[in-house]
Design a protein around this motif. Structure first.
Motif, PDB file in Angstrom:
ATOM      1  N   LEU A  58      16.549   7.018 -10.716  1.00 19.93           N
ATOM      2  CA  LEU A  58      15.837   8.045 -11.475  1.00 19.93           C
ATOM      3  C   LEU A  58      14.547   7.483 -12.061  1.00 19.93           C
ATOM      4  CD1 LEU A  58      18.842   9.748 -13.317  1.00 19.93           C
ATOM      5  CD2 LEU A  58      17.626  10.554 -11.287  1.00 19.93           C
ATOM      6  N   LEU A  59      14.591   6.246 -12.557  1.00 18.04           N
ATOM      7  CA  LEU A  59      13.395   5.636 -13.134  1.00 18.04           C
ATOM      8  C   LEU A  59      12.304   5.453 -12.084  1.00 18.04           C
ATOM      9  CD1 LEU A  59      11.913   4.254 -15.461  1.00 18.04           C
ATOM     10  CD2 LEU A  59      13.065   2.120 -14.831  1.00 18.04           C
ATOM     11  N   VAL A  60      12.668   4.905 -10.922  1.00 21.65           N
ATOM     12  CA  VAL A  60      11.678   4.685  -9.859  1.00 21.65           C
ATOM     13  C   VAL A  60      11.119   6.016  -9.357  1.00 21.65           C
ATOM     14  CG1 VAL A  60      11.380   3.870  -7.487  1.00 21.65           C
ATOM     15  CG2 VAL A  60      12.622   2.470  -9.140  1.00 21.65           C
ATOM     16  N   ALA A  61      11.988   7.012  -9.187  1.00 20.23           N
ATOM     17  CA  ALA A  61      11.533   8.322  -8.708  1.00 20.23           C
ATOM     18  C   ALA A  61      10.555   8.948  -9.690  1.00 20.23           C
ATOM     19  CB  ALA A  61      12.736   9.239  -8.495  1.00 20.23           C
ATOM     20  N   ILE A  62      10.851   8.837 -10.969  1.00 16.54           N
ATOM     21  CA  ILE A  62       9.968   9.411 -11.990  1.00 16.54           C
ATOM     22  C   ILE A  62       8.623   8.680 -12.017  1.00 16.54           C
ATOM     23  CG2 ILE A  62       9.656   9.671 -14.484  1.00 16.54           C
ATOM     24  CD1 ILE A  62      12.676  10.255 -14.639  1.00 16.54           C
ATOM     25  N   LEU A  63       8.660   7.355 -11.890  1.00 17.15           N
ATOM     26  CA  LEU A  63       7.411   6.584 -11.885  1.00 17.15           C
ATOM     27  C   LEU A  63       6.545   6.944 -10.674  1.00 17.15           C
ATOM     28  CD1 LEU A  63       8.659   3.052 -13.017  1.00 17.15           C
ATOM     29  CD2 LEU A  63       7.289   4.673 -14.330  1.00 17.15           C
ATOM     30  N   TRP A  69       2.538  14.573 -12.261  1.00 19.93           N
ATOM     31  CA  TRP A  69       2.755  15.197 -13.566  1.00 19.93           C
ATOM     32  C   TRP A  69       1.591  14.941 -14.509  1.00 19.93           C
ATOM     33  CZ3 TRP A  69       8.279  12.881 -13.254  1.00 19.93           C
ATOM     34  CH2 TRP A  69       9.074  13.719 -12.466  1.00 19.93           C
ATOM     35  N   LEU A  70       0.934  13.798 -14.391  1.00 16.18           N
ATOM     36  CA  LEU A  70      -0.192  13.488 -15.259  1.00 16.18           C
ATOM     37  C   LEU A  70      -1.418  14.332 -14.935  1.00 16.18           C
ATOM     38  CD1 LEU A  70       0.119   9.576 -15.418  1.00 16.18           C
ATOM     39  CD2 LEU A  70       0.749  11.240 -17.175  1.00 16.18           C
ATOM     40  N   LEU A  79       4.667  19.788  -7.431  1.00 15.13           N
ATOM     41  CA  LEU A  79       4.766  18.846  -6.313  1.00 15.13           C
ATOM     42  C   LEU A  79       5.471  17.563  -6.758  1.00 15.13           C
ATOM     43  CD1 LEU A  79       1.270  19.134  -4.560  1.00 15.13           C
ATOM     44  CD2 LEU A  79       3.478  19.908  -3.677  1.00 15.13           C
ATOM     45  N   GLY A  80       5.223  17.151  -7.999  1.00 19.82           N
ATOM     46  CA  GLY A  80       5.897  15.970  -8.524  1.00 19.82           C
ATOM     47  C   GLY A  80       7.401  16.160  -8.590  1.00 19.82           C
ATOM     48  N   GLN A 110      33.308   3.896   1.100  1.00 23.19           N
ATOM     49  CA  GLN A 110      33.896   3.995  -0.227  1.00 23.19           C
ATOM     50  C   GLN A 110      33.031   4.805  -1.182  1.00 23.19           C
ATOM     51  OE1 GLN A 110      34.319  -0.367  -0.517  1.00 23.19           O
ATOM     52  NE2 GLN A 110      36.489   0.004  -0.835  1.00 23.19           N
ATOM     53  N   ALA A 111      31.723   4.723  -1.024  1.00 19.18           N
ATOM     54  CA  ALA A 111      30.818   5.469  -1.903  1.00 19.18           C
ATOM     55  C   ALA A 111      29.398   5.325  -1.398  1.00 19.18           C
ATOM     56  CB  ALA A 111      30.925   4.973  -3.342  1.00 19.18           C
ATOM     57  N   ILE A 112      28.559   6.254  -1.816  1.00 23.72           N
ATOM     58  CA  ILE A 112      27.117   6.162  -1.609  1.00 23.72           C
ATOM     59  C   ILE A 112      26.472   6.159  -2.986  1.00 23.72           C
ATOM     60  CG2 ILE A 112      25.061   7.451  -0.891  1.00 23.72           C
ATOM     61  CD1 ILE A 112      26.640   8.388   1.541  1.00 23.72           C
ATOM     62  N   ARG A 113      25.588   5.198  -3.205  1.00 20.33           N
ATOM     63  CA  ARG A 113      24.892   5.160  -4.489  1.00 20.33           C
ATOM     64  C   ARG A 113      23.386   5.111  -4.260  1.00 20.33           C
ATOM     65  NH1 ARG A 113      26.305   1.147  -9.442  1.00 20.33           N
ATOM     66  NH2 ARG A 113      28.157   2.477  -9.376  1.00 20.33           N
ATOM     67  N   LEU A 114      22.670   6.015  -4.920  1.00 22.04           N
ATOM     68  CA  LEU A 114      21.219   5.965  -4.925  1.00 22.04           C
ATOM     69  C   LEU A 114      20.809   5.045  -6.067  1.00 22.04           C
ATOM     70  CD1 LEU A 114      20.293   9.730  -4.351  1.00 22.04           C
ATOM     71  CD2 LEU A 114      21.105   8.016  -2.732  1.00 22.04           C
ATOM     72  N   ASN A 115      20.010   4.018  -5.739  1.00 25.06           N
ATOM     73  CA  ASN A 115      19.640   3.033  -6.741  1.00 25.06           C
ATOM     74  C   ASN A 115      18.144   2.774  -6.727  1.00 25.06           C
ATOM     75  OD1 ASN A 115      19.221   1.366  -4.494  1.00 25.06           O
ATOM     76  ND2 ASN A 115      21.248   0.466  -4.637  1.00 25.06           N
ATOM     77  N   ALA A 116      17.710   1.761  -7.485  1.00 29.89           N
ATOM     78  CA  ALA A 116      16.282   1.500  -7.640  1.00 29.89           C
ATOM     79  C   ALA A 116      15.606   1.148  -6.324  1.00 29.89           C
ATOM     80  CB  ALA A 116      16.071   0.373  -8.656  1.00 29.89           C
TER      81      ALA A 116
END
Length: 259
Positions: A58-63, A69-70, A79-80, A110-116
């Motif tokens: 979430l942090l990387v996606a927002i950055l 957004w700016l 679009l952001g 076992q799982a899928i994780r979205l990460n940095a």
């Protein structure tokens, strides 16, 4: 990417990852603080596979979406928001492709994780047969290239009457998927291309030599990203730092084994 709990130079090692919802508990040694609890959002199951998002993604996606957004204009800010959603969906398709191809070989995910770094599909194990392992590894980036083709086809169907926001979202989806697809094919750890190259090279030149070769390619890629970051943005420097650690680790491991 895929993860089986092993090191890049031991891709067939069985997983030490816990099943979804059953975190592995490690007792801290005397004098060591307890590990900090991760921030993870569980989305439920998709195609039978538990899906999670951690705070890093979430942090990387927002950055990455921050420049939209700016801008301060509603259409650009939309679009952001679309960028974040399309990035998450594209990474999810990538990891689901790993999991579904693994399922063809009776290997559970076992799982899928979205990460940095994008995402990871936690498979219970990787097959020892090289072509099966490569099929699983390359399924992710190839799925992104298929999505890229679909987005480009949709862009080709647009007209002057197509809303600019829709065309912009299609263009973003195209860029995200071609970037994910081609980048993950590069010969560097822990990218799918690097692990595939290792699987193919190890039986020919040996595990240590294969690990050293891919690690050197990875470090060359790190150097290139650092150089390009001064012209194309500091986000390339962030990627370089993320890639540097695993490739340095494999390089040192291979060098120590050779002495």
């Amino acid at each position: 990417m895929t993860d089986t709990g092993g090191t890049p130079t031991d891709p067939a090692r069985p997983s030490s990852q816990p099943a979804a919802g059953q975190p592995r508990v490690e007792k801290p040694r005397a004098g060591q603080p307890r590990a900090r609890k991760e921030t993870v959002l569980r989305l439920g199951r998709i195609a039978g596979v538990p899906v999670e998002i951690d705070g890093g993604f979430l942090l990387v996606a927002i950055l990455l979406a921050a420049p939209y957004w700016l801008a301060g204009r509603p259409a650009i800010m939309a679009l952001g928001a679309g960028f974040v959603v399309l990035l998450g969906l594209s990474v999810l398709v990538h990891e689901l492709a790993h999991s579904k191809v693994a399922r063809l070989f009776d290997i559970p995910s076992q799982a899928i994780r979205l990460n940095a770094f994008g995402g990871v599909a936690h498979l219970k194990w990787m097959p020892k047969t090289p072509w099966k392992a490569v099929a699983i590894l390359l399924a992710g980036p190839l799925s992104n290239l298929v999505l890229y083709g679909l987005f480009e086809a949709a862009l080709g169907l647009t007209t002057r009457e197509t809303p600019p926001l829709l065309r912009g979202l299609l263009d973003i989806g195209s860029w995200i998927n071609v970037s994910l697809g081609l980048f993950n094919l590069l010969p560097a750890f822990p990218l799918d291309g690097g692990r595939s190259a290792y699987v193919l090279l190890a039986p020919v030149i040996g595990k240590k030599a294969a690990g050293l070769t891919i690690a050197l390619c990875g470090l060359a890629l790190v150097a290139a990203l650092v150089a390009f970051s001064f012209s194309y943005g500091l986000w390339l420097l962030v990627i370089a730092l993320i890639l540097a650690q695993p490739n340095l680790a494999v390089f040192k491991q291979a060098r120590q084994a050779a002495t």
